[in-house]
Design an enzyme around this catalytic site. Structure first.
Site, mmCIF file in Angstrom:
data_model
loop_
_atom_site.group_PDB
_atom_site.id
_atom_site.type_symbol
_atom_site.label_atom_id
_atom_site.label_comp_id
_atom_site.label_asym_id
_atom_site.label_seq_id
_atom_site.Cartn_x
_atom_site.Cartn_y
_atom_site.Cartn_z
ATOM 1 N N ARG A 145 -36.217 -39.726 -41.499
ATOM 2 C CA ARG A 145 -36.184 -38.746 -40.425
ATOM 3 C C ARG A 145 -35.991 -37.330 -40.945
ATOM 4 O O ARG A 145 -36.393 -36.357 -40.306
ATOM 5 C CB ARG A 145 -35.074 -39.100 -39.432
ATOM 6 C CG ARG A 145 -35.045 -38.199 -38.226
ATOM 7 C CD ARG A 145 -34.291 -38.825 -37.083
ATOM 8 N NE ARG A 145 -34.177 -37.901 -35.978
ATOM 9 C CZ ARG A 145 -33.715 -38.221 -34.782
ATOM 10 N NH1 ARG A 145 -33.326 -39.457 -34.552
ATOM 11 N NH2 ARG A 145 -33.635 -37.336 -33.823
ATOM 12 N N LYS A 182 -43.482 -37.541 -33.957
ATOM 13 C CA LYS A 182 -42.021 -37.539 -34.034
ATOM 14 C C LYS A 182 -41.466 -38.908 -33.656
ATOM 15 O O LYS A 182 -40.526 -39.405 -34.306
ATOM 16 C CB LYS A 182 -41.425 -36.454 -33.137
ATOM 17 C CG LYS A 182 -39.899 -36.461 -33.234
ATOM 18 C CD LYS A 182 -39.245 -35.147 -32.915
ATOM 19 C CE LYS A 182 -37.741 -35.256 -33.192
ATOM 20 N NZ LYS A 182 -37.013 -34.063 -32.824
ATOM 21 N N GLU A 196 -31.100 -40.929 -38.712
ATOM 22 C CA GLU A 196 -31.319 -39.989 -39.799
ATOM 23 C C GLU A 196 -30.581 -40.377 -41.057
ATOM 24 O O GLU A 196 -29.788 -39.606 -41.604
ATOM 25 C CB GLU A 196 -30.931 -38.567 -39.386
ATOM 26 C CG GLU A 196 -31.486 -37.543 -40.372
ATOM 27 C CD GLU A 196 -31.343 -36.100 -39.895
ATOM 28 O OE1 GLU A 196 -30.526 -35.837 -39.028
ATOM 29 O OE2 GLU A 196 -32.112 -35.268 -40.399
ATOM 30 N N HIS A 233 -36.965 -26.333 -41.916
ATOM 31 C CA HIS A 233 -35.727 -26.087 -41.181
ATOM 32 C C HIS A 233 -34.568 -25.637 -42.068
ATOM 33 O O HIS A 233 -33.658 -24.971 -41.584
ATOM 34 C CB HIS A 233 -35.319 -27.329 -40.393
ATOM 35 C CG HIS A 233 -36.110 -27.497 -39.127
ATOM 36 N ND1 HIS A 233 -37.477 -27.678 -39.127
ATOM 37 C CD2 HIS A 233 -35.738 -27.490 -37.828
ATOM 38 C CE1 HIS A 233 -37.902 -27.788 -37.880
ATOM 39 N NE2 HIS A 233 -36.873 -27.679 -37.079
ATOM 40 N N HIS A 274 -35.987 -19.761 -33.071
ATOM 41 C CA HIS A 274 -35.993 -20.956 -33.919
ATOM 42 C C HIS A 274 -37.367 -21.267 -34.506
ATOM 43 O O HIS A 274 -37.520 -21.463 -35.713
ATOM 44 C CB HIS A 274 -35.466 -22.153 -33.118
ATOM 45 C CG HIS A 274 -35.505 -23.445 -33.874
ATOM 46 N ND1 HIS A 274 -34.666 -23.712 -34.939
ATOM 47 C CD2 HIS A 274 -36.307 -24.536 -33.742
ATOM 48 C CE1 HIS A 274 -34.937 -24.913 -35.421
ATOM 49 N NE2 HIS A 274 -35.926 -25.434 -34.712
ATOM 50 N N GLU A 324 -43.752 -25.907 -34.481
ATOM 51 C CA GLU A 324 -43.351 -27.314 -34.618
ATOM 52 C C GLU A 324 -44.557 -28.247 -34.466
ATOM 53 O O GLU A 324 -44.590 -29.323 -35.041
ATOM 54 C CB GLU A 324 -42.257 -27.683 -33.592
ATOM 55 C CG GLU A 324 -40.987 -26.865 -33.717
ATOM 56 C CD GLU A 324 -39.953 -27.442 -34.703
ATOM 57 O OE1 GLU A 324 -40.188 -28.531 -35.264
ATOM 58 O OE2 GLU A 324 -38.912 -26.781 -34.890
ATOM 59 N N ARG A 336 -18.228 -41.374 -21.575
ATOM 60 C CA ARG A 336 -18.734 -41.983 -22.828
ATOM 61 C C ARG A 336 -20.196 -42.383 -22.733
ATOM 62 O O ARG A 336 -20.640 -43.343 -23.368
ATOM 63 C CB ARG A 336 -17.877 -43.187 -23.242
ATOM 64 C CG ARG A 336 -16.434 -42.832 -23.521
ATOM 65 C CD ARG A 336 -15.708 -43.903 -24.291
ATOM 66 N NE ARG A 336 -14.286 -43.573 -24.339
ATOM 67 C CZ ARG A 336 -13.400 -43.960 -23.419
ATOM 68 N NH1 ARG A 336 -13.775 -44.714 -22.423
ATOM 69 N NH2 ARG A 336 -12.147 -43.591 -23.520
ATOM 70 N N HIS A 371 -33.129 -22.453 -40.696
ATOM 71 C CA HIS A 371 -31.769 -22.338 -40.170
ATOM 72 C C HIS A 371 -30.990 -21.255 -40.892
ATOM 73 O O HIS A 371 -30.211 -20.522 -40.285
ATOM 74 C CB HIS A 371 -31.021 -23.670 -40.318
ATOM 75 C CG HIS A 371 -31.382 -24.683 -39.275
ATOM 76 N ND1 HIS A 371 -31.050 -26.015 -39.391
ATOM 77 C CD2 HIS A 371 -32.047 -24.558 -38.099
ATOM 78 C CE1 HIS A 371 -31.496 -26.664 -38.320
ATOM 79 N NE2 HIS A 371 -32.102 -25.806 -37.534
ATOM 80 N N ASN A 377 -37.295 -32.182 -40.921
ATOM 81 C CA ASN A 377 -36.632 -30.916 -41.228
ATOM 82 C C ASN A 377 -37.511 -29.978 -42.054
ATOM 83 O O ASN A 377 -37.029 -28.937 -42.506
ATOM 84 C CB ASN A 377 -35.314 -31.169 -41.957
ATOM 85 C CG ASN A 377 -34.293 -31.812 -41.048
ATOM 86 O OD1 ASN A 377 -34.239 -31.517 -39.854
ATOM 87 N ND2 ASN A 377 -33.499 -32.710 -41.598
ATOM 88 N N LYS A 410 -31.421 -36.370 -30.655
ATOM 89 C CA LYS A 410 -30.403 -35.507 -31.254
ATOM 90 C C LYS A 410 -29.950 -34.490 -30.228
ATOM 91 O O LYS A 410 -30.760 -33.834 -29.575
ATOM 92 C CB LYS A 410 -30.988 -34.755 -32.441
ATOM 93 C CG LYS A 410 -30.968 -35.511 -33.729
ATOM 94 C CD LYS A 410 -31.174 -34.504 -34.856
ATOM 95 C CE LYS A 410 -31.523 -35.153 -36.150
ATOM 96 N NZ LYS A 410 -31.729 -34.114 -37.189
#
Lengths: 373, 373
Positions: B245, B231, B241, B252, B271, B190, B126, B256, B249, B148
């Site tokens: 945040r 960032k 998010e 993106h 990417h 990016e 955990r 994506h 994107n 993330k």
């Protein structure tokens, strides 16, 4: 009125805080309670093949009456469902239902379903809303409080998971009437545990009233609420188990080792029974280490005998590995810190503490004595 | 002195806060930097078959010199490694190494390895300690900042994961010299993104100095540090998010969808290239919606052309699905809130904003125009 008998335990975790409702008829009110807290959500209900025929239609009807569309995800019953394979299946089905981050995953079942569904809710879209509808006594008093989720691996139980607090827990005490005597007893071990950790009056209450807890009615609601309160207090002090929360592991280090040793075969030993034997062993070991009186160990054993729970290693049917092998299971258990063995030991009824650096040699010779029975 | 050139960006997340070190020779200092922050730990290094031969021996030597025993876990390179199967493999190997909760998982690789190793670190026991040693430009400026983590499923990219902040990020700018031109360029998309979101001066700096960023030296360290700072500021405002945040994107949502449409085939589109095309499309779509001047879209396109990045859908080799199919990929992307399409659009260079309720019909006709090329 059913609503009059509902007790609410608040779990104080700041913005992750939530309510546990305990009482009669909560399954029928599930939709209204969820809709009041999470307006406009859609739901996935994760449940198992035993629980689904008993409670799924009522739960879906309750959700639909509150305007919550629900996709059922029915998994096989049993500990083996807490695996990567079924985690992936649950995750895939939640995604296939096109649920979004603000929607809710509802766990309707015992500890296995709660742990698996909570883990899935914690990782789909990096965390969805999660609601527990625990249908076993064990789940109502233990796994539904505190946010621990997880699955088992070849390396041990619950070694993989996340902390994922539910938004709401609905513990309907009526659904416990559908449990077998054995299931109810196994969950009762965790109820007794809270008394043994730090609530000696609660343990004395249970010694006097356990028959009524088993029978249902006010003593059952009271015992479940007190158990949730006990766990919630510890969790609020130590959400991520860096300290005090380890007290909740009373009986679990021995218990998990015994479960592993029986290959998680529920026909031989279920979790609560392992905890019962583990609690008896923890008290007996504490007496052996001159930390507590043997009379306290005997009192614990007598109560376990009275309610019909196993309390000795020899109560487990079938062959068991030897003491060295059992110690190996203990060492791989997650409650190991930098190689030293950590146990929850006690100075008497309701006086448990975290014992670090317990010598492995003492544990080994203790296990050797007790494997004889 | 190498140390003189190291820049430190602090990610302000309270008790989950951490440092990003950016500069020369950091791989050789990894052991010392980690040991200073996490004394007494053991480590698992998750890396891939491309990175291992280049950097693993130096990293292990650095760790061992600082007294950190390390178990390497080498996975196949490429986006397909971000799967349940390899997550399970990484988790099993971390457990097999008997690492404890206080030990550390080190991700040495690009974004794929960082996302996978971070996910594994977040769920083993955990949550273990996690350190990033990003070896691609993309990973240094994007995936190593913000916590993330995740894997891909049949339902889409990054739909399953956790938030798991690293304890430390070591961005060695020298290792970028081992990247192919194409990989470096993809990461550069990016870098440019941060200028386009809310740093018009930084975008202008890049227009003037991109050649030096590609060549290495002070402009590269400065551009990476500014990207991390950009960032880190957004992440500090919105760790989970729920708001701002989403600005990260930019490019993106389209990107994506294009990656999904090419079956995540890196020979056709990686990417960063998808993000480059996505940014150009977001600016062009903003102009079409009369939100921004077409001159700004042209300026973005010109910069992408200058550095050699793709900027049109027709720059992707091979067949592509039709506009309806692409819209389907967009709708299943995680940046969907209750059925409405959310895009990052702009009012000009460095003036991006979160546009909710973008009409699907507008996106569809825009895609139809642009699929022609």
């Amino acid at each position: 009125m059913a609503a009059e008998r509902t007790e609410t335990v608040k779990v104080a975790l700041g913005e992750r805080g939530y309510d546990i409702l305990i009482g009669h008829g909560l399954l029928a009110r599930a939709g209204a309670e969820i809709a009041a807290r999470l307006p406009g959500v859609r739901a996935a209900i994760v449940t198992d093949e035993n629980v689904a025929p008993r409670h799924l239609p009522a739960l879906i009807a309750s959700l639909e009456a509150a305007g919550i569309a629900a996709t059922p995800i029915v998994l096989p019953a049993g500990e083996k469902t807490k695996s990567f394979a079924f985690l992936q299946e649950a995750v895939d089905k939640i995604l296939a239902a096109r649920l979004e981050r603000g929607d809710v995953v509802i766990a309707a079942g015992g500890g296995v379903i709660g742990d698996l569904a909570g883990f899935a809710a914690g990782i789909v879209r990096r965390g969805m809303n999660f609601v527990q509808v625990p249908t076993s006594l064990l789940a109502q008093v233990d796994s539904s409080v505190g946010g621990k989720t997880g699955i088992n691996t070849a390396h041990g139980k619950n070694l993989v998971g996340v902390f994922q607090q539910p938004r709401l827990v609905l513990a309907d005490t009526d659904v416990l009437d559908t449990l077998s005597e054995r299931e109810f007893r196994a969950g009762y071990a965790e109820v007794a545990k809270y008394g043994l950790i730090d609530r000696p009056e609660f343990f004395a209450f249970l010694e006097r009233n356990w028959r009524e807890v088993f029978a249902g009615g006010p003593a059952r609601v009271a015992a479940i609420a007190e158990s949730c309160r006990a766990k919630a207090e510890v969790v609020a002090r130590d959400e991520f188990e860096t300290g005090d929360r380890a007290l909740l592991n009373l009986g679990h280090t021995f218990g998990h080792a015994l479960e592993a040793a029986t290959g998680y075969d529920g026909s031989r030993l279920v979790h609560g029974e392992g905890v019962a034997i583990g609690m008896a062993l923890a008290h007996r070991f504490s007496a052996r280490m001159n930390l507590a009186s043997p009379d306290d160990a005997a009192r614990v054993e007598a109560h376990l005998v009275a309610v019909g729970l196993p309390w000795r290693v020899s109560d487990i049917p079938g062959e068991l590995p030897d003491a060295e092998r059992l110690l190996g299971y203990i060492a791989q258990d997650k409650k190991v810190s930098r190689g030293a063995l950590t146990f929850i030991l006690t100075r008497g009824i309701g006086r448990c503490f975290i014992a670090r650096d317990v010598p492995a040699s003492e544990v080994l010779s203790f296990l050797r004595e007790h494997l004889g029975g």
